[in-house]
Design a protein around this motif. Structure first.
Motif, PDB file in Angstrom:
ATOM      1  N   TYR A  21      -6.828  -4.674   6.932  1.00 39.48           N
ATOM      2  CA  TYR A  21      -5.645  -4.284   6.466  1.00 39.48           C
ATOM      3  C   TYR A  21      -4.743  -3.461   7.277  1.00 39.48           C
ATOM      4  O   TYR A  21      -3.366  -3.793   7.113  1.00 39.48           O
ATOM      5  CB  TYR A  21      -5.708  -3.514   5.173  1.00 39.48           C
ATOM      6  N   GLY A  22      -5.013  -2.730   7.969  1.00 37.89           N
ATOM      7  CA  GLY A  22      -3.944  -1.966   8.939  1.00 37.89           C
ATOM      8  C   GLY A  22      -3.621  -2.878  10.143  1.00 37.89           C
ATOM      9  O   GLY A  22      -2.548  -2.610  10.426  1.00 37.89           O
ATOM     10  N   GLN A  23      -4.293  -3.643  10.695  1.00 37.22           N
ATOM     11  CA  GLN A  23      -3.921  -4.224  11.768  1.00 37.22           C
ATOM     12  C   GLN A  23      -4.037  -5.699  11.809  1.00 37.22           C
ATOM     13  O   GLN A  23      -3.421  -6.650  12.714  1.00 37.22           O
ATOM     14  CB  GLN A  23      -4.878  -3.810  13.057  1.00 37.22           C
ATOM     15  N   GLY A  24      -4.558  -6.330  10.815  1.00 34.60           N
ATOM     16  CA  GLY A  24      -4.552  -7.775  10.737  1.00 34.60           C
ATOM     17  C   GLY A  24      -6.029  -8.271  11.240  1.00 34.60           C
ATOM     18  O   GLY A  24      -6.535  -7.545  12.134  1.00 34.60           O
ATOM     19  N   ILE A  25      -6.280  -9.534  10.742  1.00 35.01           N
ATOM     20  CA  ILE A  25      -7.846  -9.920  10.957  1.00 35.01           C
ATOM     21  C   ILE A  25      -7.990 -10.448  12.293  1.00 35.01           C
ATOM     22  O   ILE A  25      -9.101 -10.094  12.929  1.00 35.01           O
ATOM     23  CB  ILE A  25      -8.193 -10.811   9.757  1.00 35.01           C
ATOM     24  N   ARG A  97       6.718   1.789  -1.154  1.00 37.03           N
ATOM     25  CA  ARG A  97       7.513   2.750  -0.688  1.00 37.03           C
ATOM     26  C   ARG A  97       6.471   3.874   0.293  1.00 37.03           C
ATOM     27  O   ARG A  97       6.921   4.607   1.204  1.00 37.03           O
ATOM     28  CB  ARG A  97       8.032   3.703  -1.460  1.00 37.03           C
ATOM     29  N   HIS A  98       5.130   3.636   0.245  1.00 40.18           N
ATOM     30  CA  HIS A  98       4.266   4.408   1.123  1.00 40.18           C
ATOM     31  C   HIS A  98       4.352   3.838   2.442  1.00 40.18           C
ATOM     32  O   HIS A  98       4.204   2.688   2.826  1.00 40.18           O
ATOM     33  CB  HIS A  98       2.992   4.292   0.478  1.00 40.18           C
ATOM     34  N   PRO A  99       4.361   4.784   3.486  1.00 40.18           N
ATOM     35  CA  PRO A  99       4.429   4.148   5.050  1.00 40.18           C
ATOM     36  C   PRO A  99       3.281   3.574   5.428  1.00 40.18           C
ATOM     37  O   PRO A  99       3.365   2.559   6.208  1.00 40.18           O
ATOM     38  CB  PRO A  99       4.488   5.374   5.466  1.00 40.18           C
ATOM     39  N   LYS A 100       2.218   3.503   4.781  1.00 42.02           N
ATOM     40  CA  LYS A 100       0.822   2.779   5.198  1.00 42.02           C
ATOM     41  C   LYS A 100       0.770   1.461   4.286  1.00 42.02           C
ATOM     42  O   LYS A 100      -0.080   0.884   4.490  1.00 42.02           O
ATOM     43  CB  LYS A 100      -0.468   3.828   5.103  1.00 42.02           C
ATOM     44  N   TRP A 101       1.710   1.166   3.624  1.00 43.07           N
ATOM     45  CA  TRP A 101       1.591  -0.066   2.606  1.00 43.07           C
ATOM     46  C   TRP A 101       1.854  -1.415   3.684  1.00 43.07           C
ATOM     47  O   TRP A 101       2.934  -1.194   4.389  1.00 43.07           O
ATOM     48  CB  TRP A 101       2.568  -0.171   1.674  1.00 43.07           C
ATOM     49  N   LYS A 102       1.209  -2.131   3.619  1.00 40.35           N
ATOM     50  CA  LYS A 102       1.061  -3.450   4.560  1.00 40.35           C
ATOM     51  C   LYS A 102       1.157  -4.701   3.842  1.00 40.35           C
ATOM     52  O   LYS A 102       1.158  -5.767   4.248  1.00 40.35           O
ATOM     53  CB  LYS A 102      -0.038  -3.517   5.515  1.00 40.35           C
ATOM     54  N   GLY A 103       1.527  -4.750   2.456  1.00 45.88           N
ATOM     55  CA  GLY A 103       1.624  -5.818   1.657  1.00 45.88           C
ATOM     56  C   GLY A 103       0.483  -6.290   1.097  1.00 45.88           C
ATOM     57  O   GLY A 103      -0.813  -5.367   1.069  1.00 45.88           O
ATOM     58  N   CYS A 104       0.300  -7.685   0.410  1.00 44.00           N
ATOM     59  CA  CYS A 104      -1.019  -8.066  -0.056  1.00 44.00           C
ATOM     60  C   CYS A 104      -1.888  -8.544   0.909  1.00 44.00           C
ATOM     61  O   CYS A 104      -1.420  -9.377   1.687  1.00 44.00           O
ATOM     62  CB  CYS A 104      -0.536  -9.133  -1.022  1.00 44.00           C
ATOM     63  N   GLY A 105      -3.067  -7.930   1.090  1.00 44.55           N
ATOM     64  CA  GLY A 105      -4.036  -8.347   2.120  1.00 44.55           C
ATOM     65  C   GLY A 105      -4.533  -9.735   1.821  1.00 44.55           C
ATOM     66  O   GLY A 105      -4.911 -10.307   2.968  1.00 44.55           O
ATOM     67  N   PHE A 106      -4.656 -10.308   0.790  1.00 42.47           N
ATOM     68  CA  PHE A 106      -5.016 -11.822   0.673  1.00 42.47           C
ATOM     69  C   PHE A 106      -3.820 -12.711   1.131  1.00 42.47           C
ATOM     70  O   PHE A 106      -4.301 -13.536   1.910  1.00 42.47           O
ATOM     71  CB  PHE A 106      -4.864 -12.217  -1.020  1.00 42.47           C
ATOM     72  N   PHE A 163       5.846  -9.889  -2.920  1.00 42.09           N
ATOM     73  CA  PHE A 163       5.184  -9.355  -1.743  1.00 42.09           C
ATOM     74  C   PHE A 163       5.580  -9.762  -0.504  1.00 42.09           C
ATOM     75  O   PHE A 163       5.818  -9.031   0.762  1.00 42.09           O
ATOM     76  CB  PHE A 163       3.706  -9.789  -1.825  1.00 42.09           C
ATOM     77  N   ALA A 164       5.939 -11.168  -0.408  1.00 44.25           N
ATOM     78  CA  ALA A 164       6.445 -11.725   0.873  1.00 44.25           C
ATOM     79  C   ALA A 164       7.720 -11.113   1.363  1.00 44.25           C
ATOM     80  O   ALA A 164       7.917 -10.743   2.437  1.00 44.25           O
ATOM     81  CB  ALA A 164       6.529 -13.136   0.586  1.00 44.25           C
ATOM     82  N   VAL A 165       8.752 -10.974   0.249  1.00 44.37           N
ATOM     83  CA  VAL A 165      10.237 -10.643   0.776  1.00 44.37           C
ATOM     84  C   VAL A 165      10.121  -9.150   0.978  1.00 44.37           C
ATOM     85  O   VAL A 165      10.766  -8.666   2.001  1.00 44.37           O
ATOM     86  CB  VAL A 165      11.109 -10.863  -0.647  1.00 44.37           C
ATOM     87  N   VAL A 166       9.318  -8.328   0.225  1.00 44.61           N
ATOM     88  CA  VAL A 166       9.194  -6.849   0.580  1.00 44.61           C
ATOM     89  C   VAL A 166       8.721  -6.676   1.976  1.00 44.61           C
ATOM     90  O   VAL A 166       9.084  -5.895   2.727  1.00 44.61           O
ATOM     91  CB  VAL A 166       8.418  -6.025  -0.661  1.00 44.61           C
ATOM     92  N   LEU A 167       7.741  -7.514   2.374  1.00 42.22           N
ATOM     93  CA  LEU A 167       6.982  -7.149   3.612  1.00 42.22           C
ATOM     94  C   LEU A 167       7.982  -7.647   4.666  1.00 42.22           C
ATOM     95  O   LEU A 167       8.042  -7.028   5.607  1.00 42.22           O
ATOM     96  CB  LEU A 167       5.936  -8.125   3.635  1.00 42.22           C
ATOM     97  N   LEU A 168       8.758  -8.493   4.386  1.00 42.17           N
ATOM     98  CA  LEU A 168       9.929  -9.247   5.589  1.00 42.17           C
ATOM     99  C   LEU A 168      11.093  -8.114   5.624  1.00 42.17           C
ATOM    100  O   LEU A 168      11.334  -7.707   6.561  1.00 42.17           O
ATOM    101  CB  LEU A 168      10.442 -10.461   5.070  1.00 42.17           C
ATOM    102  N   ARG A 169      11.569  -7.753   4.597  1.00 41.90           N
ATOM    103  CA  ARG A 169      12.714  -6.838   4.296  1.00 41.90           C
ATOM    104  C   ARG A 169      12.448  -5.528   4.414  1.00 41.90           C
ATOM    105  O   ARG A 169      13.399  -4.559   4.679  1.00 41.90           O
ATOM    106  CB  ARG A 169      13.616  -7.164   3.192  1.00 41.90           C
ATOM    107  N   ARG A 170      11.416  -4.995   4.075  1.00 43.32           N
ATOM    108  CA  ARG A 170      10.911  -3.723   3.882  1.00 43.32           C
ATOM    109  C   ARG A 170      11.742  -2.960   3.047  1.00 43.32           C
ATOM    110  O   ARG A 170      12.334  -1.736   3.193  1.00 43.32           O
ATOM    111  CB  ARG A 170      10.869  -2.865   5.222  1.00 43.32           C
ATOM    112  N   ASP A 171      11.955  -3.612   1.833  1.00 43.59           N
ATOM    113  CA  ASP A 171      12.946  -3.105   0.796  1.00 43.59           C
ATOM    114  C   ASP A 171      12.084  -3.331  -0.656  1.00 43.59           C
ATOM    115  O   ASP A 171      12.198  -4.337  -1.035  1.00 43.59           O
ATOM    116  CB  ASP A 171      14.326  -3.753   1.094  1.00 43.59           C
ATOM    117  N   PRO A 172      11.280  -2.492  -1.102  1.00 37.48           N
ATOM    118  CA  PRO A 172      10.756  -2.349  -2.197  1.00 37.48           C
ATOM    119  C   PRO A 172      11.589  -2.936  -3.568  1.00 37.48           C
ATOM    120  O   PRO A 172      10.947  -3.026  -4.476  1.00 37.48           O
ATOM    121  CB  PRO A 172       9.970  -0.839  -2.538  1.00 37.48           C
TER     122      PRO A 172
END
Length: 192
Positions: A21-25, A97-106, A163-172
């Motif tokens: 989750y933190g670094q990618g598979i 909004r949490h700094p460790k959030w990385k989106g949907c793991g799936f 999930f996708a747009v928030v991950l791209l834009r970093r805007d919850p």
């Protein structure tokens, strides 16, 4: 009584979950997972035939806990079904909004394995997303919302798009906007 001691397999899956989750598979090696779990590579391979099986176990381990969180957020929210579904999106925006959030793991795993549709992790992701969609459909049906299956599918599109747009834009706030759209769809269906 305290928590039961995790099995070796559980320790491996938990270590893999944190790293994947933190670094990618693809960025995480089997050696790194074994080290984090405090086991040898041989022990890891005793429990998992391959890294692919470990990746699938990571996602399978996220399935029920993730669905349970959605169900809890829904149950704790006040108001009609549209407000309760919107609350799920609001909670996801809060999580984002949490700094460790990385989106949907799936979804992140699916993106890394896009060229491998038969991969066991892709199958685990499809099964999870279907369970969430089925649950959404059930809550809509229970509230008497017409065409609940189609509406459940539309809400899934809003969730995964959020999930996708928030991950791209970093805007919850995009997740909140998706929640407003889901609530509007539900309210419109309830009126029809």
């Amino acid at each position: 009584m305290g928590q039961p001691t995790p099995t070796t397999r559980d320790r491996i899956v938990n270590a893999a979950a944190r790293l994947f989750y933190g670094q990618g598979i693809r960025a995480v090696s089997v050696d790194a997972v074994a080290e984090k779990a405090g086991v040898t590579k041989r022990t890891l391979y005793y429990h998992f035939d391959s890294k692919d099986d470990l990746i699938a176990a990571y996602l399978e381990g996220r399935d029920q806990p993730n669905l349970a969180v959605f169900q809890r957020w829904y149950a704790e929210a006040e108001g009609s079904v549209d407000a309760k579904v919107k609350a799920i999106f609001d909670q996801l925006a809060k999580s984002a909004r949490h700094p460790k959030w990385k989106g949907c793991g799936f979804l992140r795993t699916a993106a890394e394995l896009a060229g491998m549709p038969g991969h066991p992790a892709i199958k685990a992701g499809v099964a999870h997303k279907q369970r969430v969609e089925d649950w959404l459909t059930h809550v809509l049906e229970a509230d008497g919302i017409p065409d609940a299956r189609t509406l459940g599918r539309q809400i899934m599109l809003l969730l995964d798009g959020g999930f996708a747009v928030v991950l791209l834009r970093r805007d919850p706030s995009y997740m909140e906007t998706a929640g407003e759209a889901a609530a509007a769809l539900i309210a419109a269906a309830a009126r029809s």
